[in-house]
Enzyme design. Structure first.
Site, short mmCIF file in Angstrom:
data_model
loop_
_atom_site.label_atom_id
_atom_site.label_comp_id
_atom_site.label_asym_id
_atom_site.label_seq_id
_atom_site.Cartn_x
_atom_site.Cartn_y
_atom_site.Cartn_z
N GLU A 1 0.79 -1.23 0.00
CA GLU A 1 0.00 0.00 0.00
C GLU A 1 0.82 1.28 0.00
O GLU A 1 0.76 2.06 0.96
CB GLU A 1 -0.96 0.02 1.20
CG GLU A 1 -1.92 -1.16 1.25
CD GLU A 1 -3.01 -0.97 2.29
OE1 GLU A 1 -2.91 -0.06 3.12
OE2 GLU A 1 -3.97 -1.76 2.27
N GLU B 1 -5.29 -8.62 1.07
CA GLU B 1 -5.97 -8.28 2.33
C GLU B 1 -7.44 -8.03 2.05
O GLU B 1 -7.79 -7.34 1.10
CB GLU B 1 -5.42 -6.98 2.96
CG GLU B 1 -4.05 -7.08 3.55
CD GLU B 1 -3.58 -5.76 4.17
OE1 GLU B 1 -4.42 -4.91 4.54
OE2 GLU B 1 -2.36 -5.57 4.24
C1 PNW Z 1 -4.27 -1.65 5.57
N1 PNW Z 1 -7.29 4.03 4.73
O1 PNW Z 1 -4.21 -0.36 6.07
C2 PNW Z 1 -2.95 -2.25 5.99
O2 PNW Z 1 -2.25 -2.89 4.95
C3 PNW Z 1 -3.00 -3.09 7.21
O3 PNW Z 1 -1.74 -3.06 7.83
C4 PNW Z 1 -4.12 -2.61 8.11
O4 PNW Z 1 -4.10 -3.19 9.37
C5 PNW Z 1 -5.41 -2.87 7.38
O5 PNW Z 1 -5.42 -2.27 6.09
C6 PNW Z 1 -6.65 -2.41 8.14
O6 PNW Z 1 -6.64 -1.01 8.32
C7 PNW Z 1 -5.04 0.68 5.69
O7 PNW Z 1 -7.34 4.99 5.55
C8 PNW Z 1 -5.09 1.75 6.56
O8 PNW Z 1 -7.89 4.06 3.65
C9 PNW Z 1 -5.83 2.86 6.23
C10 PNW Z 1 -6.52 2.90 5.04
C11 PNW Z 1 -6.46 1.83 4.16
C12 PNW Z 1 -5.72 0.72 4.50
#
Ligand code: PNW
Length: 455
Positions: free
Chosen positions: A166, A361
């Protein structure tokens, strides 16, 4: 319900990330990462939670691998902590850091679980941030060196390598709005970071391939961006902008088309693009064997003069309105819309053909019930979420998308970044006082799905 079967050899697994589960932040030569620094900065993470102990996976990995085997997982996606491998970012490789992943990989293979390595899941060595982090070009070069060091140790046993997790989050949340480490708030820095992350990916992908890596990929959190009103031209323009900032800015250069003109024009209004150099796009377009997609929720936007926009999308302030999520929501406040996953998969398959996909994921944060005494953790909401999204995945496959597998986020409850430990994504419950693991109802359900290769 009719039975749904998945293709032969479909990869079923679960995912985690180093800083979110390992703990042991001062052991065996590990140095601080930007997340150690950030989580110690007052006001950045819920109640000052840190990854100091997390799930103590660094010491309990054998138990965790046994759990995975019990669930029948075919694959496990984990990340390697850069600050364990090259603690000061530029100096010698730390063999003790590599030893841990060596043991982990052996334990996985012993149980017949295929390791899927992520080389960067946000824990940049603090020493490199002190030299400018992802806003400087050298970090991309250091990343490729580090990637090669990991491959040298694990490459005889690990088939599947992904570079970044990401990069949208690393760049826009880390350098743009400061919600994630390193907490900088500078839109120009966010775009510099995008480019250097992509460059780091390209350099690492090339190096890994040359060293003999079999499958080389990257994981993106692409957005399924939808208009508030399908008939509105203003909304369509907003969709195009947000799609450019989250999807095409990564996908186009990765697949050899270079940065899209409309995105470059947008970036150029925010920062002088002096960080783009001749030849970079060629490096970024290193051949990809696999594209990992992380999907949680759709994004609805409207084009509106004076719209407040979002600090997570530089330059949307004043022209775009992000619609508030409407129920049902997860504990993160994210919309539950499985159809968005089908749409996203079909779109990527149509616009970027020939690229095998894997869901790296997908999952939901939900509060657990009945954890006391019974040894049973009821997470009916999560079962429904996963069931709905697997049906959406199946639908995409039925429509011809080349999707190779599905990895649930996450194996364990863990450190959910700025939310600390208060949000639980695991299919296995973690009691942080005792470190006791208890498979939730969703884990048992997933075990059944895997064993039947279907729903
Ligand atoms: C992902 N947003 O994080 C990560 O790859 C993981 O480590 C995390 O635990 C999981 O999704 C759940 O949050 C994100 O704000 C964090 O759009 C924030 C965002 C998207 C993905």
């Amino acid at each position: 319900m009719t039975e749904l079967r998945f293709p032969e050899g479909f990869v079923w697994g679960a995912a985690t990330a180093a800083y979110q589960i390992e703990g042991a932040v001062r052991e065996d030569g590990r140095a601080p990462s930007i997340w150690d620094t950030f989580s110690r900065t007052p006001g950045k993470v819920f109640q000052g939670h840190t990854g100091d102990v997390a799930c103590d996976h660094y010491h309990r990995y054998a138990e965790d691998v046994a759990l995975m085997a019990d669930l029948g997982l075919r694959a496990y996606r984990f990340s390697v902590a850069w600050p364990r491998i090259r603690p000061d970012g530029t100096g010698p490789v730390n063999p003790h850091g590599l030893d841990f992943y060596d043991r982990l990989v052996d334990a996985l293979l012993h149980r017949g679980i295929d390791p899927i390595v992520t080389l960067y899941h946000w824990d940049l060595p603090q020493a490199l941030e002190d030299r400018g982090g992802w806003t400087v070009r050298e970090t991309a070069e250091h990343f490729a060196d580090y990637a090669l060091a990991v491959h040298q140790r694990l490459g005889d046993r690990v088939r599947t390598w992904t570079t970044l997790n990401e990069p949208w989050c690393s760049a826009y949340l880390g350098y743009g709005n400061g919600v994630h480490a390193p907490g900088r708030q500078d839109a120009g820095a966010a775009f510099r970071a995008v480019h250097h992350l992509l460059l780091g990916h390209g350099l690492a992908a090339r190096a890994l391939r040359a060293a003999g890596a079999e499958v080389v990929g990257i994981t993106l959190n692409l957005a399924d961006v939808q208009p508030a009103d399908a008939g509105s031209a203003a909304d369509a323009a907003a969709v195009r902008l947000v799609d450019g900032l989250q999807n095409r800015i990564f996908l186009d250069p990765l697949t050899g088309a270079g940065y899209p003109d409309d995105v470059l024009a947008h970036v150029g209004r925010i920062v002088e693009p002096d960080f783009l150099r001749d030849g970079d796009e060629k490096v970024i377009a290193a051949p990809l064997d696999l594209l990992g997609l992380n999907y949680y929720a759709p994004t609805y936007v409207a084009g509106r003069a004076g719209g407040v926009g979002s600090s997570a999308y530089p330059g949307t302030e004043g022209g775009v309105e992000f619609l508030p999520p409407v129920g049902p929501l997860t504990d993160m406040g994210w919309m539950i819309e499985p159809a968005g996953l089908t749409r996203l998969l079909e779109r990527v398959a149509a616009d970027y053909p020939g690229l095998p996909l894997i869901i790296t994921e997908n999952g939901g944060a939900f509060p657990d019930r009945n954890t006391e005494g019974t040894g049973w953790v009821a997470d009916t909401d999560r079962v429904a979420y996963l069931d709905g999204h697997l049906r959406a995945v199946h639908e995409a496959i039925a429509r011809g998308v080349d999707l190779r597998g599905y990895l649930v986020w996450s194996l364990l409850d863990n450190f959910e970044w700025a939310e600390g430990y208060r949000k639980r994504f695991g299919i296995v419950h973690v009691d942080y006082l005792t470190q006791r693991r208890t498979p939730k109802e969703s884990a048992r359900w997933y075990q059944e799905v895997i064993s039947r290769n279907g729903l």
